[in-house]
Design an enzyme around this catalytic site. Structure first.
Site, short mmCIF file in Angstrom:
data_model
loop_
_atom_site.label_atom_id
_atom_site.label_comp_id
_atom_site.label_asym_id
_atom_site.label_seq_id
_atom_site.Cartn_x
_atom_site.Cartn_y
_atom_site.Cartn_z
N SER A 1 9.30 11.60 15.11
CA SER A 1 8.63 12.85 15.45
C SER A 1 9.19 14.00 14.61
O SER A 1 10.39 14.06 14.36
CB SER A 1 8.84 13.16 16.94
OG SER A 1 8.45 14.49 17.22
N TYR B 1 3.35 17.68 12.81
CA TYR B 1 2.50 18.74 13.33
C TYR B 1 2.40 19.72 12.17
O TYR B 1 3.42 20.19 11.66
CB TYR B 1 3.16 19.42 14.54
CG TYR B 1 3.12 18.57 15.79
CD1 TYR B 1 1.91 18.28 16.39
CD2 TYR B 1 4.28 18.08 16.35
CE1 TYR B 1 1.86 17.51 17.54
CE2 TYR B 1 4.24 17.30 17.50
CZ TYR B 1 3.03 17.02 18.09
OH TYR B 1 2.98 16.26 19.22
N THR C 1 -0.68 14.41 13.38
CA THR C 1 -1.18 14.36 14.76
C THR C 1 -2.33 15.34 14.89
O THR C 1 -2.17 16.53 14.64
CB THR C 1 -0.05 14.69 15.74
OG1 THR C 1 0.96 13.69 15.57
CG2 THR C 1 -0.52 14.69 17.18
N LYS D 1 -3.38 10.61 13.30
CA LYS D 1 -3.00 10.00 14.58
C LYS D 1 -3.65 10.82 15.69
O LYS D 1 -3.38 12.02 15.81
CB LYS D 1 -1.47 10.05 14.73
CG LYS D 1 -0.94 9.64 16.09
CD LYS D 1 0.59 9.66 16.10
CE LYS D 1 1.16 9.26 17.44
NZ LYS D 1 1.01 10.27 18.49
N HIS E 1 -2.37 10.28 22.53
CA HIS E 1 -1.06 10.89 22.73
C HIS E 1 -0.41 10.37 24.03
O HIS E 1 0.26 11.11 24.75
CB HIS E 1 -1.21 12.41 22.78
CG HIS E 1 -0.08 13.18 22.17
ND1 HIS E 1 -0.21 13.90 21.02
CD2 HIS E 1 1.19 13.36 22.56
CE1 HIS E 1 0.94 14.51 20.74
NE2 HIS E 1 1.82 14.18 21.67
C1 FMN Z 1 8.01 11.81 25.52
C2 FMN Z 1 6.95 11.67 24.47
C3 FMN Z 1 7.02 12.47 23.35
C4 FMN Z 1 6.05 12.35 22.36
N1 FMN Z 1 6.18 13.10 21.24
C5 FMN Z 1 5.24 12.99 20.28
C6 FMN Z 1 5.35 13.74 19.10
O1 FMN Z 1 6.29 14.48 18.90
N2 FMN Z 1 4.35 13.64 18.20
C7 FMN Z 1 3.27 12.80 18.39
O2 FMN Z 1 2.38 12.73 17.55
N3 FMN Z 1 3.17 12.05 19.49
C8 FMN Z 1 4.13 12.11 20.43
N4 FMN Z 1 4.02 11.34 21.54
C9 FMN Z 1 2.92 10.36 21.65
C10 FMN Z 1 3.32 8.99 21.06
O3 FMN Z 1 3.45 9.06 19.68
C11 FMN Z 1 2.30 7.92 21.40
O4 FMN Z 1 1.03 8.35 20.99
C12 FMN Z 1 2.26 7.55 22.87
O5 FMN Z 1 3.54 7.61 23.42
C13 FMN Z 1 1.70 6.15 23.05
O6 FMN Z 1 1.57 5.84 24.41
P1 FMN Z 1 2.62 4.98 25.25
O7 FMN Z 1 3.78 5.87 25.54
O8 FMN Z 1 1.85 4.61 26.45
O9 FMN Z 1 3.01 3.78 24.41
C14 FMN Z 1 4.99 11.44 22.52
C15 FMN Z 1 4.92 10.64 23.66
C16 FMN Z 1 5.89 10.74 24.63
C17 FMN Z 1 5.81 9.84 25.83
C1 COI Z 2 7.22 18.52 20.72
C2 COI Z 2 6.22 18.05 21.70
C3 COI Z 2 4.94 18.77 21.55
C4 COI Z 2 6.16 16.58 21.56
C5 COI Z 2 4.93 15.90 22.05
O1 COI Z 2 4.04 15.61 21.29
C6 COI Z 2 4.82 15.52 23.43
O2 COI Z 2 5.64 15.89 24.26
O3 COI Z 2 3.83 14.81 23.74
#
Ligand code: FMN
Ligand code: COI
Length: 427
Positions: free
Chosen positions: A127, A151, A177, A291, A315
């Site tokens: 990330s 981002y 994203t 994404k 997401h």
């Molecule tokens: C705690 C958390 C933080 C995340 N942070 C980001 C991020 O910074 N950027 C992003 O594109 N997606 C982020 N995501 C989404 C993940 O990349 C991914 O799309 C998602 O976790 C997939 O679903 P799953 O957790 O059910 O496997 C985040 C997801 C979680 C749970």
């Molecule tokens: C920095 C945050 C916006 C990270 C994220 O994508 C999330 O928490 O789902």
């Protein structure tokens, strides 16, 4: 990549199984164990979906709508689970999705994830809002492939700096994203007034003179009602450093000042025309992926703008609640793309059979988010390794029992869809 991962005789599996962590034989058990080890703020932040969490749940339950049609007597003594991706032979057709702020789960955070991924030969997505720098993560990854989630900021210079660093460090691709023009409404985060503990940093933007103030990010500037800057608000709100993500009635004000996840992750100004051609140029020779695509129409636009690949994602149910589960969105994207670029999917993958089903529905590769965070919270690097191993072993066994020896042979003939009336239909 471990040399046993490529072509592992099925006979090795029984002896390997004796080395399992007997407290944790499934991702569901890992989730439970992690739950006990995380503080409330972290647990809520990691596990929550937007609003009532229905998309989060459906991402997972969508896998239950399909059943596998196994074939037999096919000599499955040698199974090859590996695939080529981002210039490496990945030991299994899944990677670790980029998730922000992994040091909330464990002191080693992203570095532990990188080590576990390297040892398992699994690609790691980092990330932009990591709590370790992209250079340190790359160092732990060695030759193992990394991709950087982006981002794209309104101040393009911040993005350019980050992209240049990723290029220099040897990242293979950037995943832009595209589902976050605003942050989804995550009620527990709001209620907990989520903030990064003061000993942690959004590492990629700390130490940069322009971004120095970022370390001050959460001190005294949390809006008491909406600390994450979720969703367009109804009235004018003021923050000391920035007001990104907020509308001031008629006119939106672009974020200024230090980069924080509250203020800079959402960027409602992005459009296909302006972001993708620009990014392709700045990021080359790294690949540019999007994404967060969930429709055939957007998949066609992505191809029109020459992206290198598409990740079908919502997401992890953290953005638009009520959106289609990613497994349900996958077929229309696959059909629209027609093999022109690779299509990946994430969301709700909790078992090796889920990976198999996603591939059978046309995905080339799968990404896994929360389970790695649970591994991290359970036992740091060892916990992430456990998560990778469980999914890899389950996937290998699934291939063997379904009668498929090569990943490229997994197709829709191996699935049926379970209808509401209990009948199944061929795909
Ligand atoms: C705690 C958390 C933080 C995340 N942070 C980001 C991020 O910074 N950027 C992003 O594109 N997606 C982020 N995501 C989404 C993940 O990349 C991914 O799309 C998602 O976790 C997939 O679903 P799953 O957790 O059910 O496997 C985040 C997801 C979680 C749970
Ligand atoms: C920095 C945050 C916006 C990270 C994220 O994508 C999330 O928490 O789902």
């Amino acid at each position: 990549m471990p040399n046993t991962a490529d072509r592992k005789p099925a006979s090795m599996q029984a002896s390997e199984a004796t080395n399992y962590d007997l407290n944790c034989l499934t991702i569901a058990e890992l989730e439970k164990l992690a739950r006990e080890r995380m503080d409330k703020q972290t647990r809520d932040y990691y596990n929550e979906g937007a609003d009532d969490g229905s998309t989060l749940k459906e991402n997972q339950s969508a896998y239950g709508k399909y059943r596998i049609r196994p074939r037999v007597l096919r000599d499955v003594s040698v199974i090859d689970t590996s695939v080529n991706i981002f210039g490496q032979r990945n030991s299994s057709p899944f990677g670790i999705a980029p998730t922000a702020m992994q040091r909330l789960a464990h002191d080693d955070g992203e570095l532990a994830t990188a080590r576990a991924c390297r040892k398992a030969g699994i690609v790691m997505g980092l990330s932009s809002f990591a709590t370790s720098t992209l250079e340190d993560v790359k160092e732990e990854s060695g030759e193992n492939a990394n991709v950087l989630q982006l981002y794209l900021f309104e101040e393009k210079n911040h993005s350019i700096k980050l992209i240049e660093r990723a290029k220099k460090a040897g990242y293979k691709a950037v995943l832009l994203t595209v589902d976050t023009p605003y942050l989804g409404r995550r009620n527990l985060e709001i209620r907990n007034q989520f903030k990064l503990p003061s000993h942690l940093k959004i590492a990629n933007f700390a130490g940069n003179p322009d971004d120095e103030e970022e370390i001050e990010q959460e001190k005294g500037e949390i809006d008491a009602e909406h600390p994450m800057g979720h969703s367009p608000p109804q009235k004018i709100r003021k923050r000391r450093n920035s007001n990104a993500g907020w509308h001031d009635g008629e006119k939106r004000v672009a974020p200024t000042g230090p980069i924080t996840f509250h203020t800079h992750a959402p960027n409602p100004t992005l459009s296909w025309e302006e972001s993708i051609p620009w990014l392709k140029e700045v990021a080359a020779p790294m690949e540019v992926w999007v994404k967060g695509v969930a429709t055939g129409e957007d998949a066609l636009l992505a191809i029109h703008h020459n992206v290198d690949g598409i990740v079908v994602s919502n997401h992890g149910g953290r953005q638009l609640n009520g959106a289609l589960a990613t497994l349900d969105a996958l077929p229309e994207v696959v059909e629209a793309v027609g093999g022109r670029v690779p299509v990946h999917v994430d969301g709700g993958v909790r078992h090796g059979t889920d990976i198999f089903k996603a591939l059978a529905l046309g995905a080339d590769f799968v990404w896994v988010g929360r389970p790695a965070l649970w591994g991290l919270a359970y036992k740091g690097e060892e916990g992430v390794a456990l998560c990778l191993r469980l999914l890899s072993d389950e996937f290998r066994l699934c291939m063997s029992l379904a009668g498929v020896t090569r990943v490229k042979d997994i197709g829709k003939e191996y699935l049926v869809k379970l209808n509401r009336d209990g009948f199944v239909s061929r795909l």
